[in-house]
Structure formats: C-alpha cells, structure tokens
Design a protein around this motif. Structure first.
Motif, mmCIF file in Angstrom:
data_model
loop_
_atom_site.group_PDB
_atom_site.id
_atom_site.type_symbol
_atom_site.label_atom_id
_atom_site.label_comp_id
_atom_site.label_asym_id
_atom_site.label_seq_id
_atom_site.Cartn_x
_atom_site.Cartn_y
_atom_site.Cartn_z
ATOM 1 N N GLU A 11 0.820 -1.199 0.000
ATOM 2 C CA GLU A 11 0.000 0.000 0.000
ATOM 3 C C GLU A 11 0.862 1.261 0.000
ATOM 4 O O GLU A 11 1.853 1.355 0.717
ATOM 5 C CB GLU A 11 -0.921 0.017 1.230
ATOM 6 N N GLY A 12 0.456 2.225 -0.828
ATOM 7 C CA GLY A 12 1.182 3.482 -0.912
ATOM 8 C C GLY A 12 2.391 3.438 -1.815
ATOM 9 O O GLY A 12 3.072 4.453 -1.991
ATOM 10 N N LEU A 13 2.665 2.297 -2.401
ATOM 11 C CA LEU A 13 3.852 2.142 -3.259
ATOM 12 C C LEU A 13 3.445 1.855 -4.705
ATOM 13 O O LEU A 13 4.202 1.229 -5.459
ATOM 14 C CB LEU A 13 4.735 1.008 -2.729
ATOM 15 N N GLU A 14 2.276 2.310 -5.094
ATOM 16 C CA GLU A 14 1.722 1.937 -6.398
ATOM 17 C C GLU A 14 2.618 2.313 -7.579
ATOM 18 O O GLU A 14 2.611 1.633 -8.618
ATOM 19 C CB GLU A 14 0.333 2.571 -6.572
ATOM 20 N N ASP A 15 3.404 3.382 -7.439
ATOM 21 C CA ASP A 15 4.258 3.819 -8.546
ATOM 22 C C ASP A 15 5.669 3.245 -8.476
ATOM 23 O O ASP A 15 6.503 3.545 -9.335
ATOM 24 C CB ASP A 15 4.337 5.350 -8.576
ATOM 25 N N TRP A 16 5.942 2.431 -7.467
ATOM 26 C CA TRP A 16 7.256 1.810 -7.357
ATOM 27 C C TRP A 16 7.367 0.643 -8.337
ATOM 28 O O TRP A 16 6.359 0.087 -8.789
ATOM 29 C CB TRP A 16 7.482 1.302 -5.938
ATOM 30 N N SER A 17 8.601 0.267 -8.639
ATOM 31 C CA SER A 17 8.854 -0.929 -9.453
ATOM 32 C C SER A 17 9.010 -2.138 -8.536
ATOM 33 O O SER A 17 9.562 -2.028 -7.437
ATOM 34 C CB SER A 17 10.120 -0.755 -10.291
ATOM 35 N N VAL B 244 6.902 -12.402 -10.878
ATOM 36 C CA VAL B 244 6.133 -11.268 -11.381
ATOM 37 C C VAL B 244 7.019 -10.032 -11.287
ATOM 38 O O VAL B 244 7.747 -9.858 -10.298
ATOM 39 C CB VAL B 244 4.841 -11.033 -10.565
ATOM 40 N N SER B 245 6.947 -9.164 -12.296
ATOM 41 C CA SER B 245 7.665 -7.891 -12.227
ATOM 42 C C SER B 245 6.862 -6.825 -12.936
ATOM 43 O O SER B 245 6.052 -7.110 -13.824
ATOM 44 C CB SER B 245 9.069 -8.013 -12.837
ATOM 45 N N GLY B 246 7.097 -5.571 -12.538
ATOM 46 C CA GLY B 246 6.409 -4.451 -13.165
ATOM 47 C C GLY B 246 6.094 -3.371 -12.161
ATOM 48 O O GLY B 246 6.549 -3.395 -11.007
ATOM 49 N N ARG B 247 5.319 -2.396 -12.611
ATOM 50 C CA ARG B 247 4.862 -1.323 -11.718
ATOM 51 C C ARG B 247 3.869 -1.909 -10.723
ATOM 52 O O ARG B 247 2.980 -2.677 -11.089
ATOM 53 C CB ARG B 247 4.207 -0.229 -12.551
ATOM 54 N N VAL B 248 4.033 -1.567 -9.443
ATOM 55 C CA VAL B 248 3.231 -2.195 -8.391
ATOM 56 C C VAL B 248 1.744 -2.139 -8.701
ATOM 57 O O VAL B 248 1.036 -3.148 -8.616
ATOM 58 C CB VAL B 248 3.533 -1.539 -7.025
ATOM 59 N N ALA B 249 1.233 -0.975 -9.040
ATOM 60 C CA ALA B 249 -0.205 -0.839 -9.283
ATOM 61 C C ALA B 249 -0.685 -1.740 -10.416
ATOM 62 O O ALA B 249 -1.825 -2.214 -10.407
ATOM 63 C CB ALA B 249 -0.550 0.619 -9.592
ATOM 64 N N ASP B 250 0.188 -1.997 -11.380
ATOM 65 C CA ASP B 250 -0.204 -2.795 -12.543
ATOM 66 C C ASP B 250 -0.180 -4.296 -12.277
ATOM 67 O O ASP B 250 -0.926 -5.056 -12.909
ATOM 68 C CB ASP B 250 0.720 -2.483 -13.730
ATOM 69 N N VAL B 251 0.678 -4.734 -11.354
ATOM 70 C CA VAL B 251 0.896 -6.177 -11.209
ATOM 71 C C VAL B 251 0.372 -6.766 -9.903
ATOM 72 O O VAL B 251 0.476 -7.980 -9.704
ATOM 73 C CB VAL B 251 2.394 -6.525 -11.357
ATOM 74 N N LEU B 252 -0.208 -5.940 -9.014
ATOM 75 C CA LEU B 252 -0.685 -6.492 -7.747
ATOM 76 C C LEU B 252 -1.669 -7.646 -7.922
ATOM 77 O O LEU B 252 -1.549 -8.665 -7.232
ATOM 78 C CB LEU B 252 -1.304 -5.392 -6.886
ATOM 79 N N PRO B 253 -2.660 -7.560 -8.824
ATOM 80 C CA PRO B 253 -3.548 -8.711 -9.004
ATOM 81 C C PRO B 253 -2.797 -9.955 -9.466
ATOM 82 O O PRO B 253 -3.113 -11.072 -9.048
ATOM 83 C CB PRO B 253 -4.542 -8.223 -10.067
ATOM 84 N N GLU B 254 -1.793 -9.756 -10.313
ATOM 85 C CA GLU B 254 -0.995 -10.885 -10.800
ATOM 86 C C GLU B 254 -0.199 -11.524 -9.667
ATOM 87 O O GLU B 254 -0.063 -12.757 -9.597
ATOM 88 C CB GLU B 254 -0.062 -10.397 -11.906
ATOM 89 N N VAL B 255 0.323 -10.694 -8.749
ATOM 90 C CA VAL B 255 1.050 -11.226 -7.595
ATOM 91 C C VAL B 255 0.125 -12.083 -6.743
ATOM 92 O O VAL B 255 0.490 -13.177 -6.297
ATOM 93 C CB VAL B 255 1.663 -10.077 -6.756
ATOM 94 N N GLY B 256 -1.091 -11.585 -6.489
ATOM 95 C CA GLY B 256 -2.043 -12.350 -5.691
ATOM 96 C C GLY B 256 -2.370 -13.696 -6.309
ATOM 97 O O GLY B 256 -2.403 -14.724 -5.624
ATOM 98 N N ALA B 257 -2.580 -13.714 -7.625
ATOM 99 C CA ALA B 257 -2.892 -14.970 -8.324
ATOM 100 C C ALA B 257 -1.699 -15.912 -8.301
ATOM 101 O O ALA B 257 -1.851 -17.129 -8.112
ATOM 102 C CB ALA B 257 -3.315 -14.669 -9.763
ATOM 103 N N ALA B 258 -0.503 -15.364 -8.483
ATOM 104 C CA ALA B 258 0.705 -16.195 -8.485
ATOM 105 C C ALA B 258 0.957 -16.787 -7.109
ATOM 106 O O ALA B 258 1.358 -17.949 -6.981
ATOM 107 C CB ALA B 258 1.900 -15.358 -8.929
#
Length: 241
Positions: free
Chosen positions: A185-191, A206-220
């Motif tokens: 949380e609060g790190l959405e623009d971090w890599s 998983v890699s990428g911008r936090v806001a973009d990949v959080l759902p992918e991290v949860g699924a992984a």
C-alpha cells in the motif's frame, strides 16, 4: 556433540559441494515437521535421501501467528519451545547432527540463535559450525536478471512487517523478505520484482509497476500455495526515478 548448520538453498539442486561433504559426515539431520503433509519437511527429506542421512522429525511447537501486539515476545516464546524440543532429540541421540537451513543461515533464520541457546542452557554439550547456502535474494536477482542495487547505491533488507517504517525513513531500494499477507500500500508507482518458492517446481515470478501487477502477484501466490502447500516469497521494491 557436534552440530553442523548447513544452508541448503531451496533443495537438492542448490546444495553446494562443501555442504554435501559435510552432510555425508553427519549421523543424522533434525528438522521440525508442522504436519504430516509438510512440504518443506519433504524437501529436506529429499536432501537427506540424496546423501544417505536419516532425517529426524521434531514436532513444531505452536506459534501465535495472528500479528500479536508483542511480536518479539511471541517469537521469543516460540524459539524457546523449539530449543527445548531440539535439545531433547540431541541429548538422546548425541553424535553429529545437521540442521538444514532454507537459503543461507545468516539471513532471516533463527537456527543459529536456537543452537546457541541450546549450548547456553548447558544440558547438551554442543560444538557447532556453519556453512553457507544460496539465499532467496540471490535467486530473486538471478531469476529476474537484475542487480539488487544501483551503481554505488545500497539495498535495504527488511521484513514486510517493517516495510512502512523503511519507506518512511527514506529507503528507496528495499528487499522484502517473506511478504506473506502484507501488501504494498502506498507504493503503487514503485517498481517491483517478486518471486515465490524460488528454485522449486512451484516457483512464480512477477515484475512491473506495483499498481499494474498487484492482481498478478495475488494470483501467483495462490498458485504457488496450491501446488506446494506453502509459500515463501521475496520482493525487491524500487522507487521510480
């Protein structure tokens, strides 16, 4: 008696020649078993089978994992219970025993503290040494083909529990061990460079911008848990420039 604390990475494929030689010279290894289908115990069993060493199961004492108000005290109580459990086995068997440590014994593992406490109590005369293993940060960097820090820059290593504290202190390149139920949380623009169960057949990356990949991290994370029955994950977080 002699105790050998051996880093084994994440299983037989990561056992170094030095650790293999040490393990062959042990009479047995000891490890906690949390339940009958404990996948981490099974991986340790694979390592022991590869070198012809018996593995002695030690029931793991209960631990308060519901984010207790006094977390250090809860962990200290759990460690003391583990000390007593291991002490009983070592006292009964003697000889040369191995503790097989995930990753490297120097990083976010308490085996060294537990063995030191056994020696301090004095009920078992223990002489111990330590051999290093491949750590989760090393595997994370290798899998993502990255360097963990910028040129001439530091990397801050911490736990997910203390991630907000590190960010508030101005850390901008943070290696987080065992992210678990904690988010970013609060790190959405971090890599983010994230990995779970690194080096095993349930590995997820998983890699990428936090806001973009959080759902992918949860699924992984769910896939890793479904396949292995457990999750150990590590992440590198870097503030965007």
């Amino acid at each position: 008696m002699r105790v050998r604390i051996l880093g084994i990475g994440m299983g037989p494929q990561h056992v170094t020649g030095e650790v293999a030689d040490a393990l062959r010279g042990c009479d047995y290894a000891v490890a906690v078993r949390k339940r009958d289908d404990d996948g981490l115990f099974a991986l340790r069993q694979e390592v022991c089978d590869a070198y012809g060493v018996p593995l002695v199961a030690v029931p793991d004492p209960e631990r308060d994992r519901d984010d207790p108000a006094d977390y250090p005290a809860a962990v200290a109580d759990w460690h003391e219970a583990r000390v007593a459990a291991f002490e009983r086995v070592l006292g009964e068997r003697g000889g040369t025993a191995a503790f097989l440590v995930w990753g490297d014994p120097s990083l976010y593992d308490s085996t060294l503290r537990i063995v030191a406490r056994i020696a301090e109590r004095g009920n078992v005369d223990v002489d111990h040494d330590v051999l290093p293993g491949i750590s989760a940060p090393q595997l994370l960097a290798a899998r993502h083909r990255i360097v963990l820090h910028g040129v001439g820059r530091p990397v801050h290593v911490t736990t997910a529990r203390r991630l907000p504290e590190a960010v508030a202190a101005g850390q901008d390149n943070i290696l987080v061990m065992l992210t678990g139920r904690h988010g970013f949380e609060g790190l959405e623009d971090w890599s983010l460079w994230w990995g779970a169960n690194l080096g095993t057949d349930s590995e997820e990356l998983v890699s990428g911008r936090v806001a973009d990949v959080l759902p992918e991290v949860g699924a992984a994370r769910r896939r890793a848990r479904d396949k292995a029955g457990w999750v150990m994950d590590t992440a590198l977080l870097r503030r965007s420039e």
